[in-house]
Design an enzyme around this catalytic site. Structure first.
Site, PDB file in Angstrom:
ATOM      1  N   PRO A   2       4.123 -17.322-126.978  1.00 14.10           N
ATOM      2  CA  PRO A   2       5.159 -17.976-127.770  1.00 14.10           C
ATOM      3  C   PRO A   2       6.515 -17.318-127.569  1.00 14.10           C
ATOM      4  CG  PRO A   2       3.862 -16.529-129.150  1.00 14.10           C
ATOM      5  CD  PRO A   2       3.200 -16.537-127.805  1.00 14.10           C
ATOM      6  N   GLU A   3       7.537 -18.069-127.895  1.00 11.42           N
ATOM      7  CA  GLU A   3       8.897 -17.532-127.860  1.00 11.42           C
ATOM      8  C   GLU A   3       9.179 -16.817-129.182  1.00 11.42           C
ATOM      9  OE1 GLU A   3      10.730 -18.097-125.021  1.00 11.42           O
ATOM     10  OE2 GLU A   3       9.152 -19.360-124.187  1.00 11.42           O
ATOM     11  N   LYS A  51       7.364 -10.549-130.603  1.00 11.47           N
ATOM     12  CA  LYS A  51       6.342 -11.594-130.702  1.00 11.47           C
ATOM     13  C   LYS A  51       5.160 -11.159-131.564  1.00 11.47           C
ATOM     14  CE  LYS A  51       7.674 -13.521-126.291  1.00 11.47           C
ATOM     15  NZ  LYS A  51       7.237 -14.084-125.003  1.00 11.47           N
ATOM     16  N   ASN A 165       8.371 -17.695-121.653  1.00 12.75           N
ATOM     17  CA  ASN A 165       8.554 -18.376-120.375  1.00 12.75           C
ATOM     18  C   ASN A 165       9.610 -19.482-120.425  1.00 12.75           C
ATOM     19  OD1 ASN A 165       7.612 -18.104-117.723  1.00 12.75           O
ATOM     20  ND2 ASN A 165       6.464 -20.013-117.883  1.00 12.75           N
ATOM     21  N   ARG A 250       3.005 -17.277-114.268  1.00 16.90           N
ATOM     22  CA  ARG A 250       3.496 -18.254-115.235  1.00 16.90           C
ATOM     23  C   ARG A 250       4.350 -19.300-114.525  1.00 16.90           C
ATOM     24  NH1 ARG A 250       2.373 -16.239-120.180  1.00 16.90           N
ATOM     25  NH2 ARG A 250       2.074 -13.982-120.341  1.00 16.90           N
TER      26      ARG A 250
END
Length: 278
Positions: A2-3, A51, A165, A250
């Protein structure tokens, strides 16, 4: 993964639902903590760190969780049906008189003494959405390994905490460099702007239900998830290729015309079905 803005939102939901409330139910469905019972303890609050999520309880105890790729915390009312996934995916339940927080698919779940939280998060760089944010330190961390690819350096949470990402690809587009450009080859003026730009993007999106980097009503993102559609600036087809971050490959998106620097050799065009709201 997750961001940072997604994790910030999860922390706020947990904090708003549980902070200051006494637990009437606790259930941890991992072998190491299966016998832990926090019933009767007051929840002091939940705070994000990069995160990572830190939920603190009276008595100096902290629950450390990380969502990784598939994890989620859902909050439900007392009569509301749980809809976050099948029961076998539940890893944690924290219930009060009128709210229940359910942790699904949590790949990291551990208890720490609150005074020892640095064991879990002390390795992280400055948090883009945290009180410790320091753009000068973040830039110094990024430039410490000048031969490293820019995309890999941005994803390394030891440099600055909170970029995933999606933001990696969008930031590289916004500064006009491919994610494979060595950090040391980035012009000094663009490198100096990078930490502040990253912080502005996450800050602008932390309260939004849909992440947006473009400022356009009909297009949320410049490059991420858009291959092989045309670039919003120059109309060149967006490309996608895998890039490592030190742990896994990724999908990485870029415009070969708007972004300068090395990139994987051109191959057959392909598209990826990518979720942009994680």
């Amino acid at each position: 993964m997750p961001e940072g803005d997604t994790v910030w939102q999860a922390a706020r939901r947990l904090h708003d639902a549980l902070a200051g409330q006494v637990l009437t139910r606790s259930d941890f469905r991992v072998p190491q903590y299966a016998t832990v019972d926090l019933t009767g303890r007051t929840v002091l609050g939940t705070t994000p760190r990069g995160k990572h999520l830190l939920t603190r309880f009276e008595g100096g105890l902290t629950l450390h969780t990380h969502l990784r790729m598939e994890g989620a915390w859902k909050v439900y009312g007392s009569a509301e049906r749980w809809k976050g996934g099948p029961a076998h995916q539940i890893r944690a339940i924290l219930g009060t008189a009128d709210r229940t927080a359910v942790g699904y698919r949590l790949q990291v779940l551990e208890f720490l003494r609150t005074g020892e939280e640095e064991r879990a998060v002390g390795h992280l760089g400055p948090d883009l959405l945290g009180p410790d944010w320091n753009p000068d330190r973040a830039l110094a961390n990024l430039l410490a390994d000048p031969a490293r690819a820019l995309g890999e350096a941005l994803l390394d949470q030891r440099n600055l905490a909170g970029i995933g990402n999606i933001y990696k690809s969008e930031l590289c587009f916004l500064i006009g460099a491919t994610p494979w450009l060595p950090v040391g080859a980035l012009p000094a003026d663009r490198a100096a702007k990078l930490p502040a730009l990253a912080q502005r993007l996450l800050e602008a999106n932390r309260d939004r239900p849909v992440r947006r980097t473009t400022g356009l009503r009909d297009q949320d993102l410049f490059v991420y998830g858009r291959a092989p559609r045309p670039c919003l600036r120059c109309h060149t087809p967006i490309r996608v290729a895998d890039q490592g971050d030190g742990s896994r490959e990724r999908p990485t998106y870029w415009c070969p015309a708007c972004q300068t620097g090395p990139a994987p050799a051109a191959g057959p065009s392909r598209t990826r079905r990518t979720r942009t709201t994680n």
